[in-house]
Design a protein around this motif. Structure first.
Motif, PDB file in Angstrom:
ATOM      1  N   SER A 231      10.704  10.040  -7.621  1.00  0.00           N
ATOM      2  CA  SER A 231       9.775   9.079  -7.035  1.00  0.00           C
ATOM      3  C   SER A 231      10.166   8.668  -5.629  1.00  0.00           C
ATOM      4  O   SER A 231       9.341   8.148  -4.883  1.00  0.00           O
ATOM      5  CB  SER A 231       9.670   7.836  -7.930  1.00  0.00           C
ATOM      6  OG  SER A 231      10.917   7.185  -8.033  1.00  0.00           O
ATOM      7  N   LEU A 232      11.430   8.870  -5.258  1.00  0.00           N
ATOM      8  CA  LEU A 232      11.838   8.564  -3.893  1.00  0.00           C
ATOM      9  C   LEU A 232      11.007   9.334  -2.885  1.00  0.00           C
ATOM     10  O   LEU A 232      10.629   8.806  -1.830  1.00  0.00           O
ATOM     11  CB  LEU A 232      13.327   8.908  -3.688  1.00  0.00           C
ATOM     12  CG  LEU A 232      14.380   7.982  -4.296  1.00  0.00           C
ATOM     13  CD1 LEU A 232      15.767   8.552  -4.055  1.00  0.00           C
ATOM     14  CD2 LEU A 232      14.275   6.588  -3.695  1.00  0.00           C
ATOM     15  N   TRP A 233      10.710  10.577  -3.185  1.00  0.00           N
ATOM     16  CA  TRP A 233      10.007  11.444  -2.243  1.00  0.00           C
ATOM     17  C   TRP A 233       8.524  11.097  -2.136  1.00  0.00           C
ATOM     18  O   TRP A 233       7.825  11.638  -1.271  1.00  0.00           O
ATOM     19  CB  TRP A 233      10.180  12.903  -2.656  1.00  0.00           C
ATOM     20  CG  TRP A 233      11.627  13.286  -2.734  1.00  0.00           C
ATOM     21  CD1 TRP A 233      12.419  13.306  -3.835  1.00  0.00           C
ATOM     22  CD2 TRP A 233      12.471  13.637  -1.641  1.00  0.00           C
ATOM     23  NE1 TRP A 233      13.706  13.669  -3.509  1.00  0.00           N
ATOM     24  CE2 TRP A 233      13.769  13.879  -2.161  1.00  0.00           C
ATOM     25  CE3 TRP A 233      12.278  13.788  -0.264  1.00  0.00           C
ATOM     26  CZ2 TRP A 233      14.845  14.252  -1.363  1.00  0.00           C
ATOM     27  CZ3 TRP A 233      13.339  14.159   0.534  1.00  0.00           C
ATOM     28  CH2 TRP A 233      14.605  14.391  -0.018  1.00  0.00           C
ATOM     29  N   GLN A 234       8.055  10.193  -2.961  1.00  0.00           N
ATOM     30  CA  GLN A 234       6.668   9.760  -2.876  1.00  0.00           C
ATOM     31  C   GLN A 234       6.472   8.663  -1.821  1.00  0.00           C
ATOM     32  O   GLN A 234       5.349   8.308  -1.497  1.00  0.00           O
ATOM     33  CB  GLN A 234       6.189   9.253  -4.245  1.00  0.00           C
ATOM     34  CG  GLN A 234       6.200  10.335  -5.327  1.00  0.00           C
ATOM     35  CD  GLN A 234       5.815   9.802  -6.687  1.00  0.00           C
ATOM     36  OE1 GLN A 234       5.616   8.602  -6.869  1.00  0.00           O
ATOM     37  NE2 GLN A 234       5.718  10.692  -7.665  1.00  0.00           N
ATOM     38  N   GLY A 410       5.177   5.341  11.770  1.00  0.00           N
ATOM     39  CA  GLY A 410       5.845   5.963  10.631  1.00  0.00           C
ATOM     40  C   GLY A 410       6.476   5.002   9.655  1.00  0.00           C
ATOM     41  O   GLY A 410       6.715   5.345   8.498  1.00  0.00           O
ATOM     42  N   TYR A 411       6.743   3.757  10.091  1.00  0.00           N
ATOM     43  CA  TYR A 411       7.408   2.770   9.228  1.00  0.00           C
ATOM     44  C   TYR A 411       6.481   2.189   8.164  1.00  0.00           C
ATOM     45  O   TYR A 411       6.933   1.569   7.190  1.00  0.00           O
ATOM     46  CB  TYR A 411       7.933   1.612  10.084  1.00  0.00           C
ATOM     47  CG  TYR A 411       6.843   0.656  10.508  1.00  0.00           C
ATOM     48  CD1 TYR A 411       6.587  -0.514   9.795  1.00  0.00           C
ATOM     49  CD2 TYR A 411       6.028   0.941  11.600  1.00  0.00           C
ATOM     50  CE1 TYR A 411       5.570  -1.373  10.168  1.00  0.00           C
ATOM     51  CE2 TYR A 411       5.015   0.109  11.973  1.00  0.00           C
ATOM     52  CZ  TYR A 411       4.785  -1.073  11.265  1.00  0.00           C
ATOM     53  OH  TYR A 411       3.775  -1.907  11.625  1.00  0.00           O
ATOM     54  N   LYS A 412       5.158   2.363   8.344  1.00  0.00           N
ATOM     55  CA  LYS A 412       4.198   1.707   7.466  1.00  0.00           C
ATOM     56  C   LYS A 412       4.283   2.235   6.037  1.00  0.00           C
ATOM     57  O   LYS A 412       4.355   3.436   5.810  1.00  0.00           O
ATOM     58  CB  LYS A 412       2.768   1.900   7.999  1.00  0.00           C
ATOM     59  CG  LYS A 412       2.534   1.248   9.349  1.00  0.00           C
ATOM     60  CD  LYS A 412       1.135   1.516   9.857  1.00  0.00           C
ATOM     61  CE  LYS A 412       0.914   0.884  11.226  1.00  0.00           C
ATOM     62  NZ  LYS A 412      -0.441   1.197  11.769  1.00  0.00           N
ATOM     63  N   THR A 413       4.257   1.303   5.084  1.00  0.00           N
ATOM     64  CA  THR A 413       4.301   1.678   3.672  1.00  0.00           C
ATOM     65  C   THR A 413       2.890   1.940   3.175  1.00  0.00           C
ATOM     66  O   THR A 413       1.917   1.395   3.700  1.00  0.00           O
ATOM     67  CB  THR A 413       4.923   0.555   2.829  1.00  0.00           C
ATOM     68  OG1 THR A 413       4.150  -0.636   2.982  1.00  0.00           O
ATOM     69  CG2 THR A 413       6.354   0.282   3.273  1.00  0.00           C
ATOM     70  N   ALA A 414       2.808   2.785   2.143  1.00  0.00           N
ATOM     71  CA  ALA A 414       1.496   3.066   1.524  1.00  0.00           C
ATOM     72  C   ALA A 414       1.018   1.824   0.800  1.00  0.00           C
ATOM     73  O   ALA A 414       1.796   1.000   0.330  1.00  0.00           O
ATOM     74  CB  ALA A 414       1.615   4.233   0.556  1.00  0.00           C
ATOM     75  N   SER A 415      -0.273   1.677   0.674  1.00  0.00           N
ATOM     76  CA  SER A 415      -0.851   0.486   0.057  1.00  0.00           C
ATOM     77  C   SER A 415      -0.418   0.307  -1.379  1.00  0.00           C
ATOM     78  O   SER A 415      -0.285  -0.803  -1.879  1.00  0.00           O
ATOM     79  CB  SER A 415      -2.390   0.537   0.123  1.00  0.00           C
ATOM     80  OG  SER A 415      -2.866   1.735  -0.523  1.00  0.00           O
ATOM     81  N   LYS A 416      -0.108   1.419  -2.091  1.00  0.00           N
ATOM     82  CA  LYS A 416       0.290   1.337  -3.498  1.00  0.00           C
ATOM     83  C   LYS A 416       1.682   0.772  -3.626  1.00  0.00           C
ATOM     84  O   LYS A 416       2.108   0.408  -4.711  1.00  0.00           O
ATOM     85  CB  LYS A 416       0.200   2.697  -4.177  1.00  0.00           C
ATOM     86  CG  LYS A 416       1.176   3.731  -3.599  1.00  0.00           C
ATOM     87  CD  LYS A 416       1.046   5.060  -4.332  1.00  0.00           C
ATOM     88  CE  LYS A 416       2.012   6.109  -3.782  1.00  0.00           C
ATOM     89  NZ  LYS A 416       1.900   7.395  -4.478  1.00  0.00           N
ATOM     90  N   ASN A 417       2.453   0.720  -2.508  1.00  0.00           N
ATOM     91  CA  ASN A 417       3.796   0.168  -2.551  1.00  0.00           C
ATOM     92  C   ASN A 417       3.752  -1.343  -2.567  1.00  0.00           C
ATOM     93  O   ASN A 417       4.738  -1.984  -2.710  1.00  0.00           O
ATOM     94  CB  ASN A 417       4.615   0.647  -1.348  1.00  0.00           C
ATOM     95  CG  ASN A 417       4.968   2.109  -1.449  1.00  0.00           C
ATOM     96  OD1 ASN A 417       4.788   2.740  -2.484  1.00  0.00           O
ATOM     97  ND2 ASN A 417       5.477   2.679  -0.344  1.00  0.00           N
TER      98      ASN A 417
END
Length: 417
Positions: A231-234, A410-417
């Motif tokens: 899951s790290l790579w997600q 690039g620092y932005k996290t995905a919304s599901k995070n």
């Protein structure tokens, strides 16, 4: 409670001294590069093996170091790391006596393996010494003393290692065999004595820590299932952060490694090796000052924006040095240290954002990005040998372009995070 607080303060004081020595040892690599390059008549690619062997140890030894710490604890991890680092420093004596470049490289790998174990052990230990609310303050304090070590290291290394004049092959050929042996023995001794002193200091710190009653820390146990690892790579921002650490450490080490040769270049400043080593302290001193300034500025400006801004300024400084050269180019590159200061912890923290229970594993993955310090100097060396040292500074320019992008997007996290 008062006794416990006093215990924490004494423990933090010991670890602060450890961070200082740690920074000093790391910065001495920038002295070894020009010294061994001249002594063994190396080209830039061959000389870059110094940083390669040192920083490649971080990549190879990070996982074993984590296993050691998880089984033996932080205190024993720190002690073991100090002793391994001491062995690496001690190996400099036979390496210099035999005048063997391969043994020098082995010594550096052993030394860096010990420092890797310290990295894995000491950082979380300092973070846990006291209340969580003051953890950032404690880490900034120890890192500031680490920067103090990197500032003083080049000055001391220049005095003890680069103080004598390195003779060319033609000059050596004009000497008698007895004079050549005397010269080589003198150059060997210039490396032996400083590293023997460091060996003694590292052993002494290990003994002191061994007798200290450092507080026991509770480790968070995390799942080691393949699902958790996968899951790290997600988390794309984490992977971008690993590349960011790779780019930053690679750029910082590349600049530091060739800065003395850069300042010795007649087209830049034409300094002697000793004078250049004293100027190198300004590069690392700027990083120490910038760390204090950056910690204040970040209370008013978002960390990602400050990261992108600093990267943009460094790009301009490097391009100015490449195009204008001379003393202006020297001061432009020396001032990069000031803007480098906040980059490593900022990239690290942005990459760990919203990682939750995966934070520990994510931290380990980020540490592997330190291998950039092994690889990027070799890339720059290849360009320096093929074209010129001045042109080779386009390599860190590319690294900082990526860091600027990471700070902007690039620092932005995905919304599901």
């Amino acid at each position: 409670m008062h006794h416990q607080s006093k215990s924490y303060r004494s423990s933090l004081a010991i670890l602060t001294a450890l961070f200082f020595i740690w920074g000093l040892i790391t910065s001495l690599n920038d002295i070894l590069v020009p010294h061994l390059k001249a002594l063994f008549s190396l080209n830039y690619i061959q000389a870059s093996l110094i940083q390669f062997c040192f920083f490649f140890a971080y990549f190879v030894m990070s996982y074993p170091a984590g296993k050691i710490v998880s089984k033996a604890g932080y205190k024993m991890g720190i002690i073991f790391g100090l002793l391994v680092a001491a062995c690496g420093c001690a190996l400099f004596y036979p390496a210099a006596s035999m005048r063997s470049y391969p043994i020098f490289l082995i010594s550096l790998f052993v030394l860096a393996s010990g420092l890797t174990l310290l990295q894995v052990s000491a950082n979380p230990f300092v973070n846990s010494l006291g209340s969580p609310e003051t953890a950032a303050s404690r880490l900034n304090l120890t890192q500031a003393f680490n920067s103090l070590g990197t500032t003083i290291g080049p000055m001391l290394g220049g005095i003890f290692i680069l103080s004598s004049v390195i003779l060319t092959s033609d000059q050596l050929a004009a000497l008698s065999p007895q004079d050549v042996q005397g010269y080589l023995a003198q150059e060997a001794a210039s490396v032996q004595s400083p590293y023997l002193v460091l060996t003694a200091i590292l052993i002494a710190i290990a003994i002191v820590i061994g007798f200290c009653r450092l507080p026991k820390l509770a480790d968070e146990k995390q799942s080691s299932t393949s699902k958790a690892s996968h899951s790290l790579w997600q988390h794309k921002h984490l992977i971008f952060g690993v590349v960011g650490i790779f780019a930053y450490v690679g750029a910082e080490v590349s600049i530091g490694s060739y800065l003395i040769n850069f300042m010795q270049n007649p087209a830049i400043a034409g300094l002697t090796a000793l004078d250049a080593s004293q100027h190198l302290a300004l590069y690392w001193g700027g990083a120490m000052i910038g760390r204090f300034i950056g910690s204040y500025v970040m209370t008013r400006i978002p960390a990602n924006k400050l990261l992108a801004f600093n990267a943009a300024i460094i790009i301009l400084l490097l391009l100015s040095a490449i195009f204008f050269a001379g003393h202006f180019g020297m001061w432009a590159v020396l001032s990069i240290g000031l803007f480098n200061s906040i980059m490593f912890p900022t990239i690290f923290s942005l990459a760990l954002n919203k990682m939750g229970s995966l934070t520990g594993r994510a931290s380990g993955l980020l540490c592997m990005g330190i291998v950039g310090g092994a690889l990027m100097p070799m890339v720059q060396a290849a360009i320096a040998d093929r074209f010129s040292l001045l042109i080779s500074f386009t390599v860190p320019v590319i690294c900082y372009l990526y860091i600027a992008w990471f700070g902007m997007s690039g620092y932005k996290t995905a919304s599901k995070n």
